[in-house]
Design a protein around this motif. Structure first.
Motif, PDB file in Angstrom:
ATOM      1  N   GLY A  36       0.767  -1.036  -0.156  1.00 14.69           N
ATOM      2  CA  GLY A  36      -0.064  -0.137   0.142  1.00 14.69           C
ATOM      3  C   GLY A  36       0.879   1.268   0.073  1.00 14.69           C
ATOM      4  N   ILE A  37       1.873   1.162   0.715  1.00 13.28           N
ATOM      5  CA  ILE A  37       2.898   2.342   1.007  1.00 13.28           C
ATOM      6  C   ILE A  37       3.382   2.633  -0.501  1.00 13.28           C
ATOM      7  N   THR A  38       3.920   1.561  -1.097  1.00 14.24           N
ATOM      8  CA  THR A  38       4.459   1.668  -2.351  1.00 14.24           C
ATOM      9  C   THR A  38       3.441   2.271  -3.657  1.00 14.24           C
ATOM     10  N   SER A  39       2.183   1.954  -3.442  1.00 19.45           N
ATOM     11  CA  SER A  39       1.339   2.311  -4.401  1.00 19.45           C
ATOM     12  C   SER A  39       0.889   3.794  -4.205  1.00 19.45           C
ATOM     13  N   ARG A  40       1.300   4.411  -3.009  1.00 19.21           N
ATOM     14  CA  ARG A  40       1.106   5.824  -2.935  1.00 19.21           C
ATOM     15  C   ARG A  40       2.469   6.644  -2.732  1.00 19.21           C
ATOM     16  N   LEU A  41       3.498   6.198  -3.228  1.00 20.37           N
ATOM     17  CA  LEU A  41       4.633   6.900  -3.013  1.00 20.37           C
ATOM     18  C   LEU A  41       4.529   8.089  -4.211  1.00 20.37           C
ATOM     19  N   ASP A  42       3.947   7.867  -5.293  1.00 22.36           N
ATOM     20  CA  ASP A  42       3.821   9.102  -5.995  1.00 22.36           C
ATOM     21  C   ASP A  42       3.078  10.169  -5.545  1.00 22.36           C
ATOM     22  N   SER A  43       2.177   9.917  -4.655  1.00 24.32           N
ATOM     23  CA  SER A  43       1.633  11.132  -3.842  1.00 24.32           C
ATOM     24  C   SER A  43       2.642  12.035  -3.013  1.00 24.32           C
ATOM     25  N   LEU A  44       3.308  11.142  -2.239  1.00 24.70           N
ATOM     26  CA  LEU A  44       4.269  11.813  -1.517  1.00 24.70           C
ATOM     27  C   LEU A  44       5.425  12.389  -2.194  1.00 24.70           C
ATOM     28  N   LYS A  45       5.745  12.049  -3.407  1.00 19.61           N
ATOM     29  CA  LYS A  45       6.659  12.860  -4.140  1.00 19.61           C
ATOM     30  C   LYS A  45       6.143  13.938  -4.449  1.00 19.61           C
ATOM     31  N   SER A  46       4.849  13.856  -5.019  1.00 25.06           N
ATOM     32  CA  SER A  46       4.200  15.511  -5.489  1.00 25.06           C
ATOM     33  C   SER A  46       3.950  16.357  -4.197  1.00 25.06           C
TER      34      SER A  46
END
Length: 568
Positions: A36-46
């Motif tokens: 789940g964390i991996t799937s949301r890393l793009d949101s943290l990058k942004s």
């Protein structure tokens, strides 16, 4: 060998804390996980953060949400596998995000093979020497070895039962009875943790947040100690967010609890520092050390020890200008005296979220939490306004900044959790008198109208989410001018653009008492902590407004609001 210089990333990093069970759930079982964390890393990058810190995900019976570790070198199946961890770390690094993980060295789970072996081996054995076993007092040893109380409430000692059914020795647990304390005078314990550090460093982690970094060593003789009634659970003695300033919290001469802040802990961290220096790149140790004053906390970040320490005096400072000026000055001075950057933090998994805490009107010691029957209930609108202003101020300070998942959405503490859904050991060990920390650990919202607000696609959640969280969901705020998410994105972007984390602070004088204003490079930050608007100082009348935590008319700064302006 690594050396301290201005290129070390952690000196100015914005680090985002992930509480894995509440961040994102890929398999739909109601508990967040590594995929789940991996799937949301793009949101943290942004979002614009530099690193993530993961709360415990190691093998555990989960009696204290993973802070009871049974295997320090594996992933608990509820979170995934080591392969899932490697995949997450790889994607994070590819995204320019470093990875810090939680390490819990003060105690293990009672399910740890070492503790089970200690119970089987009996008094005087090498196995028991890894933990704090002691004979009881009195003719039959019926009285605990001392009067220490657990952080979670109740006695800090539990008596064992011998194989023949008779009562045996007692063991120390500063936390829950399922969390026996290691004996860090034992070299075998020290060598085991060197191996744990190397195991995760070999997998590419960039550092460790060290749980209870002011614990581990206990005073010789384990003397009796009664903490102050008004004290927080982890040390210090000030209720969160109410006392104006930190000068009277403690002095260098105040010995405090015999299980917190003992000098022997520093030998451990000097040893760990050497382990990290075996590896390329700037690896970091960050201390969770609830010690006061700041000059004492700075001992944890001397050049041969840890790189960072959480600035809990800052977290505990109320939204009041003079108190903020005091704690910021003392922080920069204390940490700077040992060549370390200060860190700044407003929320984490152990304290009431600052979108609620800053609007409390009654004392609330750390660890107590808030629930339906707590006095001084926060006013949501006031709390959010102050939280936005406080975060805008914090992100302009020189040093490292820590964010807790969901604060970028303006999430408040969840107060109205049903009693039968609460899981914090504090709730049970205090006979339901203290609510504990569940309210800041509820799974965060991603998509409005989706099952579990996008936490997963099944609607399951290990703690129930409020019914009115659509407004806080990330997709409800993304791209919306004035939203809390966009405020954080812009603040983090400007922080990088103007290298504020590596800057130097100078105060702006001559302003009303309710205003805290400082310059950092060519950015001036003006925070109004009062309940009435204040005129924009004439010196900044023609300055470019870079950021505003609330609507700004160009002439006056509203109550509980912060602006950034660019000065020539």
């Amino acid at each position: 060998m690594n050396s301290r210089n201005s290129t070390e990333w952690w000196r100015s990093a914005a680090i985002y804390q992930i509480y894995p069970r509440s961040f994102a759930d890929a398999n739909g079982d109601g508990l967040g996980d590594l995929p789940g964390i991996t799937s949301r890393l793009d949101s943290l990058k942004s979002l614009g953060i530099d690193a993530i810190w993961l709360s415990p995900f190691m093998t555990s019976p989960q009696k204290d949400a993973g802070y009871d570790v049974a295997d320090y070198c594996d992933v608990d199946p509820i979170f995934g596998t080591l392969s899932d961890f490697d995949a997450m770390t790889s994607k994070a690094h590819d995204s320019g995000i470093r990875v810090i993980i939680d390490l819990v060295p003060n105690h293990s789970s009672d399910a740890h093979p070492w503790f089970q072996a200690a119970l089987a081996a009996g008094p005087g054995s090498p196995e028991r020497a890894r933990y704090m076993f002691r004979d009881g007092k009195g003719e039959n040893g019926d009285t605990p070895p001392n009067n220490w109380e657990s952080v979670f409430g109740g006695p800090a000692w539990t008596r064992t039962t011998n194989p023949d059914g008779t009562a045996g020795q007692w063991y120390l647990h500063i936390f829950d009875s399922s969390q026996p304390d290691f004996d860090w005078t034992n070299e075998e314990v020290r060598e085991m943790f060197r191996g744990v550090l190397r195991f995760w460093l070999d997998r590419g982690v960039d550092g460790f947040r060290v749980d209870v970094a002011h614990g581990m060593i206990k005073a010789d003789g384990l003397p009796d100690y009664t903490p102050p009634a008004e004290g927080g659970s982890m040390g210090g003695n000030t209720p969160l967010g109410l006392e104006p300033g930190i000068d009277d919290i403690a002095t260098e001469e105040d010995e405090g609890a015999p299980y917190w802040g003992q000098e022997g802990v520093h030998e451990i961290y000097r040893d760990w520092h050497l382990v990290l220096e075996e590896y390329e790149g700037d690896r970091v140790l960050c201390a969770e050390a609830w010690v006061y004053p700041l000059s004492k906390m700075a001992k944890w970040v001397r050049p041969d020890e840890m790189q960072q320490a959480f600035n809990f005096p800052y977290l505990e400072t109320p939204w009041e200008a003079s108190a903020l000026r005091t704690v910021i000055d003392e922080s920069i001075e204390a940490f700077g005296a040992v060549g370390a950057p200060s860190t700044w933090v407003l929320s984490n998994h152990d304290v009431v979220r600052h979108a609620s805490r800053l609007a409390l009107t009654a004392e609330n010691p750390q660890g107590h939490g808030i629930g339906p029957k707590s006095p001084g209930q926060p006013i949501r609108e006031v709390g959010l306004r102050r939280a936005r202003a406080a975060s805008a101020l914090m992100l302009a300070l020189p040093g490292g900044a820590y964010l807790y998942q969901g604060e970028e959405l303006g999430l408040p503490e969840v107060i109205d959790l049903p009693d039968d859904s609460r899981q914090d050991p504090t709730w049970f060990r205090t006979n339901r008198e203290k609510y504990g920390r569940d309210g800041c650990r509820v799974p965060i919202p991603w998509e409005a109208g989706a099952p579990a607000y996008g936490f997963n696609d099944t609607g399951a959640a290990w703690l129930p989410q409020p019914s009115d969280w659509d407004r806080y969901a990330r997709d409800s705020q993304a791209g919306v001018e004035g939203s809390t998410l966009e405020l954080y994105r812009e603040a983090l972007r400007l922080r990088r653009e103007h290298t504020l984390g590596l800057g130097t602070l100078s105060w702006v004088d001559g302003l009303p008492d309710a205003v805290a204003a400082f310059s950092n490079g060519n950015v001036t930050v003006i925070a109004n902590t009062g309940d009435t608007a204040v005129a924009l100082p004439e010196a900044f009348a023609s300055a470019e407004v870079l950021l505003a935590s609330a609507e700004f008319d160009g002439a006056s700064i509203g109550p509980d609001s912060t602006i950034w302006v660019r000065t020539p």
